[in-house]
Design a protein around this motif. Structure first.
Motif, PDB file in Angstrom:
ATOM      1  N   ASN A  30       0.811  -1.219   0.000  1.00 29.23           N
ATOM      2  CA  ASN A  30       0.000   0.000   0.000  1.00 29.23           C
ATOM      3  C   ASN A  30       0.845   1.271   0.000  1.00 29.23           C
ATOM      4  N   VAL A  32       2.919   4.600  -1.174  1.00 26.63           N
ATOM      5  CA  VAL A  32       2.784   5.703  -2.122  1.00 26.63           C
ATOM      6  C   VAL A  32       4.192   6.038  -2.612  1.00 26.63           C
ATOM      7  N   ILE A  50       1.765   8.712  -6.580  1.00 30.64           N
ATOM      8  CA  ILE A  50       0.861   7.674  -7.027  1.00 30.64           C
ATOM      9  C   ILE A  50       0.791   6.582  -5.970  1.00 30.64           C
ATOM     10  N   ARG A  51      -0.396   6.094  -5.710  1.00 26.44           N
ATOM     11  CA  ARG A  51      -0.572   4.979  -4.788  1.00 26.44           C
ATOM     12  C   ARG A  51      -0.310   3.695  -5.557  1.00 26.44           C
ATOM     13  N   SER A  53      -1.092   0.653  -4.855  1.00 21.25           N
ATOM     14  CA  SER A  53      -2.296  -0.167  -4.940  1.00 21.25           C
ATOM     15  C   SER A  53      -3.454   0.714  -5.354  1.00 21.25           C
ATOM     16  N   GLY A  54      -3.988   0.490  -6.501  1.00 21.99           N
ATOM     17  CA  GLY A  54      -5.117   1.281  -6.971  1.00 21.99           C
ATOM     18  C   GLY A  54      -4.752   2.351  -7.964  1.00 21.99           C
ATOM     19  N   GLY A  55      -3.549   2.900  -7.844  1.00 21.35           N
ATOM     20  CA  GLY A  55      -3.074   3.845  -8.846  1.00 21.35           C
ATOM     21  C   GLY A  55      -3.591   5.263  -8.722  1.00 21.35           C
ATOM     22  N   SER A  56      -4.169   5.643  -7.596  1.00 19.59           N
ATOM     23  CA  SER A  56      -4.622   7.033  -7.449  1.00 19.59           C
ATOM     24  C   SER A  56      -3.433   7.976  -7.578  1.00 19.59           C
ATOM     25  N   THR A  57      -3.651   9.083  -8.265  1.00 18.61           N
ATOM     26  CA  THR A  57      -2.565  10.041  -8.501  1.00 18.61           C
ATOM     27  C   THR A  57      -2.870  11.392  -7.873  1.00 18.61           C
ATOM     28  N   TYR A  58      -1.802  12.118  -7.593  1.00 17.92           N
ATOM     29  CA  TYR A  58      -1.900  13.429  -6.952  1.00 17.92           C
ATOM     30  C   TYR A  58      -0.868  14.331  -7.613  1.00 17.92           C
ATOM     31  N   GLU A  64       0.014  19.883 -12.488  1.00 16.04           N
ATOM     32  CA  GLU A  64      -1.279  19.464 -13.030  1.00 16.04           C
ATOM     33  C   GLU A  64      -1.405  19.878 -14.492  1.00 16.04           C
ATOM     34  N   THR A  68       2.708  13.769 -15.827  1.00 12.31           N
ATOM     35  CA  THR A  68       1.926  12.567 -15.601  1.00 12.31           C
ATOM     36  C   THR A  68       2.781  11.556 -14.854  1.00 12.31           C
TER      37      THR A  68
END
Length: 122
Positions: A30, A32, A50-51, A53-58, A64, A68
């Motif tokens: 888990n 980041v 990026i996380r 697990s799951g791939g959530s990005t910030y 922004e 990427t």
């Protein structure tokens, strides 16, 4: 966990560059993985994360829409694709990892790579 950043270099404004961070050691689970940067005379600042697990990005406000972040689970490598680079993006870019709750908070990261220099000329 050991982190190895690579891919920095020099590019003209408006150009693109991709930097990588290869991880070794314990499995990520888990974690980041984040990218931070530090320009001369300035504090280290958050760029993207990026996380695993799951791939959530910030992303930071400055990243922004231009940068990427992505990951390759099999290679345990994270990438930061940087487009439309500006001279103010010039900095040493560091990758970091950890069991982070708040991806933008630098103090939550446990492991750091050695940094790779990105220079953008006008």
């Amino acid at each position: 966990v050991q982190l190895q950043a690579s891919g920095g270099g020099s590019v003209q404004a408006g150009g693109s560059l991709r930097i990588s961070c290869a991880a070794s050691g314990r499995t990520f689970g888990n974690y980041v993985m984040g990218w931070f940067r530090q320009a001369p005379g300035k504090e280290r600042e958050f760029v993207a994360a990026i996380r695993w697990s799951g791939g959530s990005t910030y992303y930071s406000e400055s990243a922004e829409g231009r940068f990427t972040i992505a990951r390759d689970n099999a290679e345990k490598t994270a990438y930061l694709q940087m487009n439309r680079l500006k001279p103010e993006d010039t900095a040493v870019y560091y990758c970091a990892a950890g069991s982070v709750k708040h991806a933008r908070h630098i103090r939550e990261y446990d492991y750091w790579g050695q940094g790779t220099l990105v220079t953008v000329s006008s």
